[in-house]
Design an enzyme around this catalytic site. Sequence first.
Site, PDB file in Angstrom:
ATOM      1  N   GLY A 238      -6.958   0.536  -2.977  1.00 18.43           N
ATOM      2  CA  GLY A 238      -5.918   1.172  -2.175  1.00 18.43           C
ATOM      3  C   GLY A 238      -6.347   2.357  -1.325  1.00 18.43           C
ATOM      4  N   CYS A 358       0.759 -17.847  22.884  1.00 20.49           N
ATOM      5  CA  CYS A 358       2.114 -17.930  23.426  1.00 20.49           C
ATOM      6  C   CYS A 358       3.136 -17.331  22.467  1.00 20.49           C
ATOM      7  CB  CYS A 358       2.451 -19.381  23.724  1.00 20.49           C
ATOM      8  SG  CYS A 358       1.175 -20.155  24.705  1.00 20.49           S
TER       9      CYS A 358
HETATM   10  C1  PLP Z   1      -5.541  -6.172  -2.641  1.00 20.07           C
HETATM   11  C2  PLP Z   1      -5.888  -5.630  -3.969  1.00 20.07           C
HETATM   12  C3  PLP Z   1      -6.869  -4.652  -4.082  1.00 20.07           C
HETATM   13  C4  PLP Z   1      -7.558  -4.045  -2.888  1.00 20.07           C
HETATM   14  O1  PLP Z   1      -6.717  -3.277  -2.099  1.00 20.07           O
HETATM   15  P1  PLP Z   1      -7.323  -2.365  -0.926  1.00 20.07           P
HETATM   16  O2  PLP Z   1      -6.173  -1.650  -0.386  1.00 20.07           O
HETATM   17  O3  PLP Z   1      -7.954  -3.279   0.049  1.00 20.07           O
HETATM   18  O4  PLP Z   1      -8.312  -1.444  -1.566  1.00 20.07           O
HETATM   19  C5  PLP Z   1      -7.212  -4.228  -5.343  1.00 20.07           C
HETATM   20  N1  PLP Z   1      -6.601  -4.715  -6.457  1.00 20.07           N
HETATM   21  C6  PLP Z   1      -5.644  -5.660  -6.378  1.00 20.07           C
HETATM   22  C7  PLP Z   1      -5.021  -6.165  -7.610  1.00 20.07           C
HETATM   23  C8  PLP Z   1      -5.247  -6.136  -5.138  1.00 20.07           C
HETATM   24  O5  PLP Z   1      -4.283  -7.054  -5.058  1.00 20.07           O
END
Ligand code: PLP
Length: 435
Positions: A238, A358
């Site tokens: 995240g 389009c």
């Molecule tokens: C998508 C996801 C991540 C990675 O998220 P980022 O924002 O790209 O770091 C990590 N853990 C889980 C469970 C995810 O679904």
Amino acid sequence: MHHFHYVGQKLHCEDVALDAVAGLHGTPTYVYSARTIEDNYRRLISSLAGLDVQLCYAMKANSNLAILRLFSNLGSAFDLVSGGELRRVLAAGGATKRSVFAGVGKTEAEIKLALESGIYGFHVESEPELARINHVAGRLGVKAPVAIRINPDVDAKTHAKITTGKSENKFGIPLKAAAAAYEAAARFPHLAIRGVQMHIGSQLTSAAPFIEAVQKVVPFVEQLKQLYGIAYFSIGGGIGIVYQDALASGDAAWWNAKPEGERPLTPEAYGAALKPLLAPLGLRILLEPGRFMVGNAGVLLSRVEYLKRGQGRNFLVVDAAMNDLVRPAMYDAYHEIVPVVRDTGRPALKADVVGPICESGDCFAKDRTLQTLGEGELVAFMSAGAYGYTMASRYNTRPAAAEVLVSGSRFELVNARETFETMLAGEKIPAFLKS
Ligand SMILES: *Cc1c(COP(=O)(O)O)cnc(C)c1O
């Protein structure tokens, strides 16, 4: 920080001029910087030095085999979300035995493949999924390692389509119901409780939601350690990246000039905030970053087809489209767009930058001010390394773009542009339509 910068007039990735890449491999083409990924990896790992950390790169952000091998060489494992991604890890020579399998809809076939590959942990999202994993493990005569995904009900304050840690999202099990879910897991004979997991959302640019979420679940994690002897706590991914000033943010000076309160989240700040909360647990910590690892390590190269001057509005029509990079259409995302050959002597142009598809949604930027550009000239979409190629589609029968990896002065095509032959290969006209 990243390794895209101008040398003279020309935009380079590390030591490679991007007009040369476009000349050789055409456009649209994704170009990735190996050194940027290596730097991102080392900075994040260093920020939690002293803890037992395993980075499981969330490969849905960018799952090209060359990128996976690069991560594997650095010591990374993988956070994967499908049987297809598991096959990619195997094809890249990655360590499935240190990797984890997430996602709300794991099929029996996917669970079987993961067990046969010795997966480190299943990140379980519901009680019916526990039952299914138990069933498949029983048939194979093994114990499946599981961790339950806790939904801490924290607002990540990011775009609605990428927040995952609120109670109304489909992800995980609420903290209040988690103890019962672990009790259920403990009763299944073919499950081994291995850890606990959470992931609150994507593109977070401050440490506060991470701190809040970790603080909220730490007492429960301690309980799990006592009750079940769990080995790990996965704190998800995240960490956000810079989109707005993407090019400038390659330079350390850009970060240093920002007052503390306005500086986007750095891996150093992330680690410093979380380390004191995590260290007392005495558990292995799994990190699952996707976007942070690769987002600023990639650009999408595209060529201008037309400059269409309209009444009150100009359109710069480029050869990349929403099928190549869907983030602006899907998340209203901003990507900085820069000329590959810079000419500060030219007048500025205000235009909408659009693709040829389009759909009105096939628009990368509205009212963007750029250097005046014309037919045949190149632009780069910055910060396109994550959720770019992996979210591409074939809409309008547009073949998937090419991908190139740069390391120092070397570069190589790591995915050829799709051909129309392979696009059409599975299709056929049934006998009843042939007369
Ligand atoms: C998508 C996801 C991540 C990675 O998220 P980022 O924002 O790209 O770091 C990590 N853990 C889980 C469970 C995810 O679904």
